[in-house]
Structures are given as C-alpha cells and as structure tokens.
Design a protein around this motif. Structure first.
Motif, PDB file in Angstrom:
ATOM      1  N   TYR A 399     -93.501 -23.750  21.550  1.00  0.00           N
ATOM      2  CA  TYR A 399     -92.437 -24.451  22.399  1.00  0.00           C
ATOM      3  C   TYR A 399     -92.111 -23.511  23.516  1.00  0.00           C
ATOM      4  CZ  TYR A 399     -91.720 -26.031  17.452  1.00  0.00           C
ATOM      5  OH  TYR A 399     -91.787 -26.554  16.259  1.00  0.00           O
ATOM      6  N   GLN A 411     -84.976 -25.612  22.748  1.00  0.00           N
ATOM      7  CA  GLN A 411     -86.372 -25.304  22.186  1.00  0.00           C
ATOM      8  C   GLN A 411     -86.974 -26.637  22.464  1.00  0.00           C
ATOM      9  OE1 GLN A 411     -87.500 -26.354  18.086  1.00  0.00           O
ATOM     10  NE2 GLN A 411     -88.255 -24.209  17.910  1.00  0.00           N
ATOM     11  N   ILE A 414     -85.076 -29.905  22.215  1.00  0.00           N
ATOM     12  CA  ILE A 414     -83.890 -29.899  21.033  1.00  0.00           C
ATOM     13  C   ILE A 414     -82.960 -28.668  21.403  1.00  0.00           C
ATOM     14  CG2 ILE A 414     -83.936 -29.179  18.434  1.00  0.00           C
ATOM     15  CD1 ILE A 414     -86.603 -30.011  18.095  1.00  0.00           C
ATOM     16  N   CYS A 435     -80.915 -29.633  11.771  1.00  0.00           N
ATOM     17  CA  CYS A 435     -82.537 -29.488  10.974  1.00  0.00           C
ATOM     18  C   CYS A 435     -82.821 -30.272   9.843  1.00  0.00           C
ATOM     19  CB  CYS A 435     -82.376 -27.689  10.486  1.00  0.00           C
ATOM     20  SG  CYS A 435     -84.013 -26.972  10.050  1.00  0.00           S
ATOM     21  N   TRP A 436     -84.093 -30.467   9.844  1.00  0.00           N
ATOM     22  CA  TRP A 436     -84.234 -31.648   8.792  1.00  0.00           C
ATOM     23  C   TRP A 436     -83.866 -30.860   7.584  1.00  0.00           C
ATOM     24  CZ3 TRP A 436     -88.127 -32.250   4.903  1.00  0.00           C
ATOM     25  CH2 TRP A 436     -87.998 -33.525   4.597  1.00  0.00           C
ATOM     26  N   ARG A 441     -78.845 -26.310  13.865  1.00  0.00           N
ATOM     27  CA  ARG A 441     -79.676 -25.091  14.723  1.00  0.00           C
ATOM     28  C   ARG A 441     -78.650 -24.279  15.050  1.00  0.00           C
ATOM     29  NH1 ARG A 441     -83.323 -29.194  14.555  1.00  0.00           N
ATOM     30  NH2 ARG A 441     -85.519 -28.952  14.274  1.00  0.00           N
ATOM     31  N   GLU A 460     -87.661 -17.089  14.615  1.00  0.00           N
ATOM     32  CA  GLU A 460     -87.000 -18.019  13.829  1.00  0.00           C
ATOM     33  C   GLU A 460     -86.574 -17.290  12.555  1.00  0.00           C
ATOM     34  OE1 GLU A 460     -88.430 -21.765  13.802  1.00  0.00           O
ATOM     35  OE2 GLU A 460     -87.098 -22.641  12.317  1.00  0.00           O
ATOM     36  N   LYS A 463     -84.849 -20.660   8.549  1.00  0.00           N
ATOM     37  CA  LYS A 463     -85.049 -21.870   9.139  1.00  0.00           C
ATOM     38  C   LYS A 463     -84.017 -22.302  10.076  1.00  0.00           C
ATOM     39  CE  LYS A 463     -87.232 -26.307   7.701  1.00  0.00           C
ATOM     40  NZ  LYS A 463     -87.225 -27.321   6.773  1.00  0.00           N
ATOM     41  N   CYS A 464     -84.413 -22.750  11.326  1.00  0.00           N
ATOM     42  CA  CYS A 464     -83.702 -23.335  12.297  1.00  0.00           C
ATOM     43  C   CYS A 464     -82.451 -22.245  12.625  1.00  0.00           C
ATOM     44  CB  CYS A 464     -82.885 -24.528  11.622  1.00  0.00           C
ATOM     45  SG  CYS A 464     -83.971 -25.817  11.625  1.00  0.00           S
ATOM     46  N   TYR A 466     -82.455 -18.931  15.130  1.00  0.00           N
ATOM     47  CA  TYR A 466     -83.458 -18.255  16.189  1.00  0.00           C
ATOM     48  C   TYR A 466     -82.575 -17.038  16.503  1.00  0.00           C
ATOM     49  CZ  TYR A 466     -84.946 -22.986  15.873  1.00  0.00           C
ATOM     50  OH  TYR A 466     -85.555 -24.049  15.247  1.00  0.00           O
TER      51      TYR A 466
HETATM   52  C1  MAN Z   1     -88.881 -28.099  14.695  1.00  0.00           C
HETATM   53  C2  MAN Z   1     -88.552 -26.839  15.065  1.00  0.00           C
HETATM   54  C3  MAN Z   1     -88.579 -25.616  14.118  1.00  0.00           C
HETATM   55  C4  MAN Z   1     -88.156 -26.153  12.887  1.00  0.00           C
HETATM   56  C5  MAN Z   1     -88.493 -27.334  12.278  1.00  0.00           C
HETATM   57  C6  MAN Z   1     -87.363 -27.509  11.147  1.00  0.00           C
HETATM   58  O1  MAN Z   1     -90.353 -28.300  14.157  1.00  0.00           O
HETATM   59  O2  MAN Z   1     -87.137 -26.738  15.628  1.00  0.00           O
HETATM   60  O3  MAN Z   1     -88.294 -24.400  14.755  1.00  0.00           O
HETATM   61  O4  MAN Z   1     -88.220 -24.865  11.946  1.00  0.00           O
HETATM   62  O5  MAN Z   1     -88.168 -28.437  13.354  1.00  0.00           O
HETATM   63  O6  MAN Z   1     -87.795 -28.941  10.628  1.00  0.00           O
END
Ligand code: MAN
Length: 504
Positions: A399, A411, A414, A435-436, A441, A460, A463-464, A466
């Motif tokens: 990224y 990012q 995003i 975040c999924w 984030r 990171e 997860k999500c 940073y």
């Molecule tokens: C994207 C990025 C990653 C993050 C995933 C979560 O790929 O933002 O940094 O971990 O989404 O699904």
C-alpha cells in the motif's frame, strides 16, 4: 569466585597496589569514587552498601566479602560488583565486574583483561571517531529540523496574526451589523406603529361601512322598484273595480289604498346624493395618508438622529402606492406621492432587516468557527496551523500510506482515521473506514525529530490498527541535541552516560 593460577600469581601485586597507593589507584574504581576506598585508622573498611566491615587488605583480594560486591571492583570474584573502564579518549563506563578477565574485551582500552588471557587492542580512538561522527550527524539533523521548525513557527505566527485580524474584523463587522439590525428593527417598529394606528383602523371601518351603505342603496332601489309595481297594481284596481259587485274585500282594499295615496310618502334619503356622499368619503379617505405622510416627513426632517438610509427609504416610500388605495375599493391615485409611507416601504424595510439578520447570523457562525480555531488546543503549539493538511506519503508493503497532519491518514484510498487528538509526539487518528468483520480502522502516528517529513515504518499491530513511525521537523527541539560524553578527564559517568553507552 574463581581462582586461576594467574589470579593467584597477581594477588600480592593487587594488594600492594591497593595498600601502597590506595588514594589514586584501586583497580576497577573510578577516580571520583576513590575517596570511598579509604581504610580507617584501624586499617578497616566498610562495604559501600552494606554494614559489613572488613580489613582494607581484603579489597580486590579476589575473594568476595561484601554482600554488595563492592570489595572486588577489580576482580571477577563478586557477581554483583562493577568495574570501571577508564577508556581514555572515549567514554568511561562501568561493566559488571564478573566480566573482568573473562577472555572477552569489554572496555575499549582493554583494561578489563589485564591478565592478558586475551590480548585486547585499544579501540577507544576508533570508537570515539565513530561516536563523534554519529553524534555530529544526529545534531546536524536536529539543527536542520529546528531550522525548518523555526520557519514553521514564524509562518504560524503570521497565520495567527492573520487569523486574529480576521477575527477582529469579523467582530467589528458583527458590531456594525448588529447596530444596523437594531436601527432597522427600530425603524420597522416605528413604521408599524405608524401604519397600524387609529387611522388605519378608521380606514378599515369606513371602508366596510361604505360597502354596507352601497348594499343598502341597492336594496333600497329594489324595494322602491317593487313598491312602484304594487302601487300601480293598486292604482289600477282602485280606478277600475266595479262597485256594484259588493265585493267587500276589494272595496276595503280600494278605500285603504286611497288613504295611503293621499298621504304622500316622502323619501328622506335621496339615492343620488347618498351615492355621491359615499364617493366623497372615499376621496376624503384617500387624503388621509397624504396628510399623515406629510406629518411623518415633517417629523423625519425635524429629527436629525435618523440615518440617511431611513430618510431615503421614507422618501422612496413616498413614491409608492398609497396604502389606503388598497384598503378602499376605489382605484383613485393619490396626490402628494413624495411623502407617502406605503405598505411597500414596510415590505422593503422588512426585507432589508431580514437580509441584515442573515448577514449577522453568518458572521456569528463564522466568528464561532474562528474562535474555535484560535483556541483549538494542539500539541507543538501554533505550528499546528502550518502543518494542518500537510501530506507525507510512502509506500510500505502493498500500500501507499498518506498522512495528513491533523486531518486524515490513508492507506491507498482507504481512510485509516480522522485526527482525534495529540499526545506528546503521537498523533491519534480514529473512525476510519470500517474493517471487514472488525472495528473502524484507526492509526497512531509517532513523530520523531527529522530534517524533513518522512514515513519510516508502518505496522498493522492488530487487524486494522496501524502504528506509523515518521520523522518531522515538527518534533525537533533543542533538548534533543546530544552532548559528547567524551571528556578530557574521563570523569565518573552518570547513569545517563551508562545508558547512552549501552546503546552504542
Ligand atoms: C485491507 C487493508 C488491510 C486490512 C484488511 C482487513 O486489505 O486495509 O490493512 O487488514 O483490509 O480486511
């Protein structure tokens, strides 16, 4: 404690050093601490951090006597003792005394390996050169960073002054607008009072009375018409009936009609003059605003406290359609236009007042925004104003990361969060794109002093979430300058210099 043949061999010499020239030379003791290594009058010595008293001859005898290890600074006998490396030309330091004569060179001057188990070259000058290079490089970075930061501080001062100026100007505009608003409001109130006064009420009453009179006149002429028809019928009957028929009802009606006919009924109100009178009322009503406006004009002229605009308004109002013409049914144009106050003028004034009110509201919200901006508490003082929105970007992994100071971190496209707060040199961003299957984030940007804005690393951590490290002049300050720890005298190092040396 470990005794080697070599240690045993050197032991008498060590003792001799300690006893013969204790003040200047106790192996492993820094010159500044030598005064702590003095025998008392009985030739005894108290351990430094324990109450135990031993014979001074036991210092550096390669046997650990003191619980704090202070009696063996120059041998490896104690596990918790410390040995002072003089490191002439470089930075004096302490090492754990159990490293003395262990076959590894710890002090750059090789003094820890005096038993020559291993030959240690004196590397102090080389180390000093590298150290001084790094030190200079560090200080240069800080200096450059501070120079840029100072420029930002100056730019921020200019921005601050501009902001203050805008705020003050806005404030003056607000005051002027408020004054104008109040004046217009007062004018409007006055005009309203003048318009909705007894004259207007009278006009309303007279106008509805006129309508009633018109209706009555109409009704009256209808009755007169019908009465005429009835009279004619009765007249015909009275002159043409046959009296021989002995019809009592007809006879009676004819004689009663004769009585009525003889008794002539005069109309007290004549139709023509009445209608003319109503028209005259209308005309006279139309004169009322003329007189009234003349009076108003006279008042205005007499009063020099009114603003020019009001005067203009009144004069232009005088040109407007007379309001009474709207109230009464007649469409007559009124004479004396130059001094008439009309409902149009009222409307215009209301409109003007509303405009001023909007202006005032706008100025007020702008003022609130400016006030908030001026009082926004941010780290790094006022350079916030210069940094805001300044972007730094770098590719890391798959990224591209973009940091906008005090705004957003991205990012690629995003959002990793909007700026929330600053804690020291850490900028916190939150509520980024969700975040999924996870939280929104967020990012923390740790800023360290550098001669330019630069992203150093992105992690990171969760997860999500940073953690971004970056350099920026923003975090530079004179406290970051480092002093050389190399001293001519190779004095006793402070705890800081020991920590510093651990890093080296
Ligand atoms: C994207 C990025 C990653 C993050 C995933 C979560 O790929 O933002 O940094 O971990 O989404 O699904």
């Amino acid at each position: 404690m470990h005794f080697t043949t070599r240690t045993l061999f050197f032991l008498p010499w060590l003792l001799q050093v300690a006893v013969s020239d204790a003040k200047t030379e106790v192996l492993g003791v820094s010159p500044k601490e030598l005064n702590l290594y003095q025998p008392d009058e009985n030739g005894n010595w108290k351990c430094l951090n324990s109450s135990k008293v031993i014979s001074f001859s036991q210092v550096n005898d390669d046997y650990c006597d003191c619980p704090d290890g202070s009696d063996e600074p120059g041998t490896s006998a104690c596990q918790n003792g410390r040995f002072f490396c003089v490191n002439k030309g470089y930075i004096s330091t302490y090492i754990p005394s159990n490293r003395v004569n262990d076959g590894l060179c710890d002090c750059c001057d090789g003094s820890d390996e005096y038993m020559e188990i291993v030959h240690c070259e004196n590397t102090c000058n080389e180390k000093a050169a590298v150290y001084l290079d790094e030190l200079n490089e560090h200080n240069n970075q800080v200096r450059k960073g501070i120079d840029i930061r100072n420029e930002w501080v100056r730019a921020a001062e200019v921005k601050n002054e501009e902001l203050k100026k805008i705020y003050d100007e806005n404030n003056s505009k607000m005051l002027a607008t408020m004054k104008r608003k109040n004046e217009l409001q007062a004018q409007l109130d006055r005009m309203m009072r003048e318009n909705v006064d007894i004259t207007q009420l009278l006009n309303d009453d007279l106008s509805s009375m006129k309508e009633t009179v018109d209706l009555l006149l109409l009704e009256r002429s209808e009755f007169i018409k019908r009465m005429k028809i009835l009279e004619d019928i009765l007249k015909d009957m009275a002159s043409g009936y046959n009296p021989n028929y002995q019809d009592m009802a007809v006879k009676d009606a004819a004689s009663r009609w004769k009585e009525v006919e003889n008794d002539k009924l005069d109309l007290l109100v004549e139709e023509g003059p009445t209608a003319e009178l109503v028209d005259a009322v209308e005309e006279h009503l139309a004169m009322v605003p003329v007189l009234k406006a003349k009076e108003v004009k006279k008042q205005k002229e007499a009063s020099n406290g009114l603003i020019d605009q009001t005067k203009q308004l009144l004069f232009s109002a005088a040109e407007s359609v007379p309001f009474l013409n709207n109230l009464v049914s007649g469409k007559k144009e009124t004479e004396g236009h130059d001094s008439e106050v009309s409902s149009k003028a009222l409307e215009r004034l209301e409109h003007q007042l509303n405009e001023v009110k909007y202006q005032y509201d706008d100025l007020q919200s702008e003022q609130a925004r400016l006030f908030e901006d001026m009082n926004e508490p941010h780290g790094w003082d006022d350079i916030y104003r210069v940094l805001k929105g300044m972007e730094t970007k770098a590719k890391s992994g798959d990224y591209e990361y973009r940091i906008r100071f005090y705004e957003t971190v991205f990012q690629d496209d995003i959002s990793l969060g909007e700026f929330v707060e600053q804690e020291g040199n850490i900028l916190k961003y939150a509520n980024g794109q969700k975040c999924w299957n996870g939280p929104p984030r967020s990012a923390q940007v740790k800023v360290e002093c550098g001669k330019s804005n630069e992203i150093i690393s992105v992690l990171e951590a969760q997860k999500c979430e940073y953690l971004i490290q970056m350099l920026s002049p923003a975090a530079c300050s004179t406290t970051l300058y480092r002093k050389s720890l190399i001293t001519e005298a190779n004095e006793h190092p402070t705890p800081e210099t020991i920590a510093e040396n651990d890093e080296l």
